[in-house]
Design a protein around this motif. Structure first.
Motif, PDB file in Angstrom:
ATOM      1  N   LYS A 111     107.084  29.498  50.720  1.00  0.00           N
ATOM      2  CA  LYS A 111     108.219  30.254  50.724  1.00  0.00           C
ATOM      3  C   LYS A 111     108.708  30.764  49.363  1.00  0.00           C
ATOM      4  CE  LYS A 111     110.381  27.230  54.116  1.00  0.00           C
ATOM      5  NZ  LYS A 111     111.600  26.113  54.307  1.00  0.00           N
ATOM      6  N   LYS A 112     108.354  30.149  48.140  1.00  0.00           N
ATOM      7  CA  LYS A 112     108.570  30.636  46.915  1.00  0.00           C
ATOM      8  C   LYS A 112     107.790  31.761  46.538  1.00  0.00           C
ATOM      9  CE  LYS A 112     111.830  28.455  44.505  1.00  0.00           C
ATOM     10  NZ  LYS A 112     113.241  28.951  43.869  1.00  0.00           N
ATOM     11  N   LEU A 113     106.535  31.770  46.979  1.00  0.00           N
ATOM     12  CA  LEU A 113     105.717  32.875  46.798  1.00  0.00           C
ATOM     13  C   LEU A 113     105.780  34.093  47.682  1.00  0.00           C
ATOM     14  CD1 LEU A 113     102.395  31.176  45.644  1.00  0.00           C
ATOM     15  CD2 LEU A 113     104.079  32.096  44.226  1.00  0.00           C
ATOM     16  N   GLY A 114     106.083  33.876  48.947  1.00  0.00           N
ATOM     17  CA  GLY A 114     106.508  34.810  49.984  1.00  0.00           C
ATOM     18  C   GLY A 114     105.140  35.259  50.467  1.00  0.00           C
ATOM     19  N   GLU A 115     104.997  36.929  50.372  1.00  0.00           N
ATOM     20  CA  GLU A 115     103.802  37.502  50.790  1.00  0.00           C
ATOM     21  C   GLU A 115     102.821  37.146  49.987  1.00  0.00           C
ATOM     22  OE1 GLU A 115     104.625  41.507  51.557  1.00  0.00           O
ATOM     23  OE2 GLU A 115     106.072  41.030  53.241  1.00  0.00           O
ATOM     24  N   ASP A 116     102.932  36.869  48.497  1.00  0.00           N
ATOM     25  CA  ASP A 116     101.751  36.513  47.786  1.00  0.00           C
ATOM     26  C   ASP A 116     101.021  35.242  48.107  1.00  0.00           C
ATOM     27  OD1 ASP A 116     102.344  38.579  46.020  1.00  0.00           O
ATOM     28  OD2 ASP A 116     103.813  37.730  44.906  1.00  0.00           O
ATOM     29  N   PHE A 117     101.525  34.308  49.064  1.00  0.00           N
ATOM     30  CA  PHE A 117     100.930  33.147  49.484  1.00  0.00           C
ATOM     31  C   PHE A 117      99.582  33.564  50.544  1.00  0.00           C
ATOM     32  CE2 PHE A 117     100.288  29.456  52.153  1.00  0.00           C
ATOM     33  CZ  PHE A 117     100.209  28.515  51.168  1.00  0.00           C
ATOM     34  N   GLU A 118      99.916  34.890  51.148  1.00  0.00           N
ATOM     35  CA  GLU A 118      98.933  35.158  52.243  1.00  0.00           C
ATOM     36  C   GLU A 118      97.541  35.233  51.834  1.00  0.00           C
ATOM     37  OE1 GLU A 118      98.316  38.909  55.251  1.00  0.00           O
ATOM     38  OE2 GLU A 118     100.126  38.891  53.960  1.00  0.00           O
ATOM     39  N   PRO A 119      97.055  35.268  50.682  1.00  0.00           N
ATOM     40  CA  PRO A 119      95.543  35.070  50.301  1.00  0.00           C
ATOM     41  C   PRO A 119      95.191  33.809  50.412  1.00  0.00           C
ATOM     42  CG  PRO A 119      96.589  36.629  48.603  1.00  0.00           C
ATOM     43  CD  PRO A 119      97.702  35.852  49.737  1.00  0.00           C
ATOM     44  N   LEU A 120      96.324  32.637  50.295  1.00  0.00           N
ATOM     45  CA  LEU A 120      95.823  31.309  50.324  1.00  0.00           C
ATOM     46  C   LEU A 120      95.903  30.501  51.781  1.00  0.00           C
ATOM     47  CD1 LEU A 120      98.582  30.070  47.379  1.00  0.00           C
ATOM     48  CD2 LEU A 120      95.993  30.646  47.418  1.00  0.00           C
ATOM     49  N   ILE A 121      96.252  31.552  52.713  1.00  0.00           N
ATOM     50  CA  ILE A 121      96.515  31.286  53.942  1.00  0.00           C
ATOM     51  C   ILE A 121      94.886  30.465  54.635  1.00  0.00           C
ATOM     52  CG2 ILE A 121      96.447  31.758  56.482  1.00  0.00           C
ATOM     53  CD1 ILE A 121      99.070  31.340  55.321  1.00  0.00           C
ATOM     54  N   PRO A 122      93.890  31.283  54.417  1.00  0.00           N
ATOM     55  CA  PRO A 122      92.397  30.862  55.026  1.00  0.00           C
ATOM     56  C   PRO A 122      92.226  29.464  54.460  1.00  0.00           C
ATOM     57  CG  PRO A 122      92.427  33.148  54.408  1.00  0.00           C
ATOM     58  CD  PRO A 122      93.661  32.708  53.750  1.00  0.00           C
ATOM     59  N   GLU A 123      92.557  29.236  53.132  1.00  0.00           N
ATOM     60  CA  GLU A 123      91.954  27.937  52.544  1.00  0.00           C
ATOM     61  C   GLU A 123      93.145  26.696  52.930  1.00  0.00           C
ATOM     62  OE1 GLU A 123      94.129  27.240  48.369  1.00  0.00           O
ATOM     63  OE2 GLU A 123      92.127  28.061  48.302  1.00  0.00           O
ATOM     64  N   THR A 124      94.237  27.000  53.654  1.00  0.00           N
ATOM     65  CA  THR A 124      95.138  26.395  53.920  1.00  0.00           C
ATOM     66  C   THR A 124      95.104  25.850  55.497  1.00  0.00           C
ATOM     67  OG1 THR A 124      96.952  27.296  52.556  1.00  0.00           O
ATOM     68  CG2 THR A 124      97.618  25.825  54.362  1.00  0.00           C
ATOM     69  N   ILE A 125      94.517  26.775  56.097  1.00  0.00           N
ATOM     70  CA  ILE A 125      94.426  26.580  57.652  1.00  0.00           C
ATOM     71  C   ILE A 125      93.544  25.185  58.162  1.00  0.00           C
ATOM     72  CG2 ILE A 125      93.210  27.310  59.878  1.00  0.00           C
ATOM     73  CD1 ILE A 125      95.821  28.683  59.219  1.00  0.00           C
ATOM     74  N   PRO A 126      92.161  24.792  57.392  1.00  0.00           N
ATOM     75  CA  PRO A 126      91.624  23.725  57.617  1.00  0.00           C
ATOM     76  C   PRO A 126      92.435  22.481  57.650  1.00  0.00           C
ATOM     77  CG  PRO A 126      90.084  25.016  56.385  1.00  0.00           C
ATOM     78  CD  PRO A 126      91.609  25.714  56.583  1.00  0.00           C
ATOM     79  N   PHE A 127      93.326  22.431  56.640  1.00  0.00           N
ATOM     80  CA  PHE A 127      94.295  21.238  56.450  1.00  0.00           C
ATOM     81  C   PHE A 127      95.045  21.097  57.448  1.00  0.00           C
ATOM     82  CE2 PHE A 127      92.553  22.145  52.193  1.00  0.00           C
ATOM     83  CZ  PHE A 127      92.270  20.856  51.479  1.00  0.00           C
ATOM     84  N   LEU A 128      95.696  22.300  57.916  1.00  0.00           N
ATOM     85  CA  LEU A 128      96.772  22.472  58.972  1.00  0.00           C
ATOM     86  C   LEU A 128      96.045  21.945  60.574  1.00  0.00           C
ATOM     87  CD1 LEU A 128      98.351  25.900  58.310  1.00  0.00           C
ATOM     88  CD2 LEU A 128      99.429  23.565  57.727  1.00  0.00           C
ATOM     89  N   SER A 129      94.901  22.517  60.529  1.00  0.00           N
ATOM     90  CA  SER A 129      94.191  22.039  61.717  1.00  0.00           C
ATOM     91  C   SER A 129      93.765  20.321  61.942  1.00  0.00           C
ATOM     92  CB  SER A 129      92.855  22.598  61.763  1.00  0.00           C
ATOM     93  OG  SER A 129      92.863  24.082  61.811  1.00  0.00           O
ATOM     94  N   GLU A 130      93.507  19.971  60.720  1.00  0.00           N
ATOM     95  CA  GLU A 130      93.528  18.411  60.761  1.00  0.00           C
ATOM     96  C   GLU A 130      94.712  17.798  60.951  1.00  0.00           C
ATOM     97  OE1 GLU A 130      91.997  17.071  56.972  1.00  0.00           O
ATOM     98  OE2 GLU A 130      90.434  18.462  56.939  1.00  0.00           O
ATOM     99  N   LEU A 131      95.916  18.453  60.350  1.00  0.00           N
ATOM    100  CA  LEU A 131      97.154  17.622  60.540  1.00  0.00           C
ATOM    101  C   LEU A 131      97.579  17.911  62.107  1.00  0.00           C
ATOM    102  CD1 LEU A 131      98.825  18.674  57.166  1.00  0.00           C
ATOM    103  CD2 LEU A 131      98.013  16.395  57.975  1.00  0.00           C
ATOM    104  N   LEU A 132      97.320  19.126  62.704  1.00  0.00           N
ATOM    105  CA  LEU A 132      97.816  19.092  64.047  1.00  0.00           C
ATOM    106  C   LEU A 132      96.871  18.252  65.182  1.00  0.00           C
ATOM    107  CD1 LEU A 132      97.766  23.225  64.072  1.00  0.00           C
ATOM    108  CD2 LEU A 132      99.868  21.431  64.441  1.00  0.00           C
ATOM    109  N   GLU A 133      95.905  17.513  64.574  1.00  0.00           N
ATOM    110  CA  GLU A 133      95.322  16.725  65.525  1.00  0.00           C
ATOM    111  C   GLU A 133      95.507  15.278  64.886  1.00  0.00           C
ATOM    112  OE1 GLU A 133      91.401  18.105  65.696  1.00  0.00           O
ATOM    113  OE2 GLU A 133      91.622  19.817  66.513  1.00  0.00           O
ATOM    114  N   ASP A 134      96.535  15.181  64.037  1.00  0.00           N
ATOM    115  CA  ASP A 134      96.955  13.533  63.230  1.00  0.00           C
ATOM    116  C   ASP A 134      97.147  12.787  64.529  1.00  0.00           C
ATOM    117  OD1 ASP A 134      97.528  12.818  60.233  1.00  0.00           O
ATOM    118  OD2 ASP A 134      98.507  11.544  61.941  1.00  0.00           O
ATOM    119  N   GLU A 135      96.969  11.590  64.395  1.00  0.00           N
ATOM    120  CA  GLU A 135      97.220  10.324  65.227  1.00  0.00           C
ATOM    121  C   GLU A 135      98.653  10.116  65.255  1.00  0.00           C
ATOM    122  OE1 GLU A 135      96.479   8.310  61.224  1.00  0.00           O
ATOM    123  OE2 GLU A 135      95.285   9.750  62.390  1.00  0.00           O
TER     124      GLU A 135
END
Length: 162
Positions: A111-135
């Motif tokens: 949120k603080k970085l706004g659109e500047d965060f976009e290049p970090l999305i690809p490395e963030t996705i694997p963590f989000l995928s894991e969390l979406l399948e959390d117990e």
């Protein structure tokens, strides 16, 4: 006596985080260079696992704001990547509250970085995928909210990454 030590530690933690956040917020002279960033980044991020922080919502919010403001003060995508990765590593904790707090901290950085965060999305996705399948249902729910907030922040759907 144990309770009073905890209150003192919580007070000191709050004071330190508040002071750091103000330093980061008012850093207009590039005080937070890469060397200083390297020194302070991990100790601040490690506070996401602090038992006192986990039990106090006000301190959690302060810590998240401090981490997000550190990203802004760093002003460098290489440093952002390091910070985001270290925060996201906390989402692999055995403790659900730490996983959620790490996730929320990453969203605050976005949120603080706004659109500047976009290049970090690809490395963030694997963590989000894991969390979406959390117990833990609360972790999954927090991740679903985080995905919506990230989509709003970067202005595009993240579904194509999953």
């Amino acid at each position: 006596v144990y309770g009073s030590d905890n209150r003192l530690n919580l007070y000191l933690t709050e004071f330190i985080l508040s002071s750091l956040q103000n330093i980061f917020l008012h850093d207009h002279q590039n005080f937070i260079n890469s060397q200083r960033f390297e020194v302070i980044m991990l100790p601040i991020v490690d506070e996401l696992e602090n038992e006192l922080v986990i039990k106090d919502e006000k301190i959690q919010q302060l810590l998240r704001a401090c981490i997000a403001q550190l990203a802004v003060a760093a002003g460098d995508d290489i440093l952002w990547k390091q910070l985001n990765y270290q925060v996201l590593l906390k989402t692999r904790s055995d403790t659900p509250e730490i996983r959620i707090l790490g996730l929320q901290a990453s969203v605050d950085v976005a949120k603080k970085l706004g659109e500047d965060f976009e290049p970090l999305i690809p490395e963030t996705i694997p963590f989000l995928s894991e969390l979406l399948e959390d117990e833990n249902h609360k972790v999954v729910e927090a991740c679903q909210n985080a995905v919506r907030e990230l989509e709003s922040t970067v202005g595009e759907s993240l579904q194509k990454y999953f």
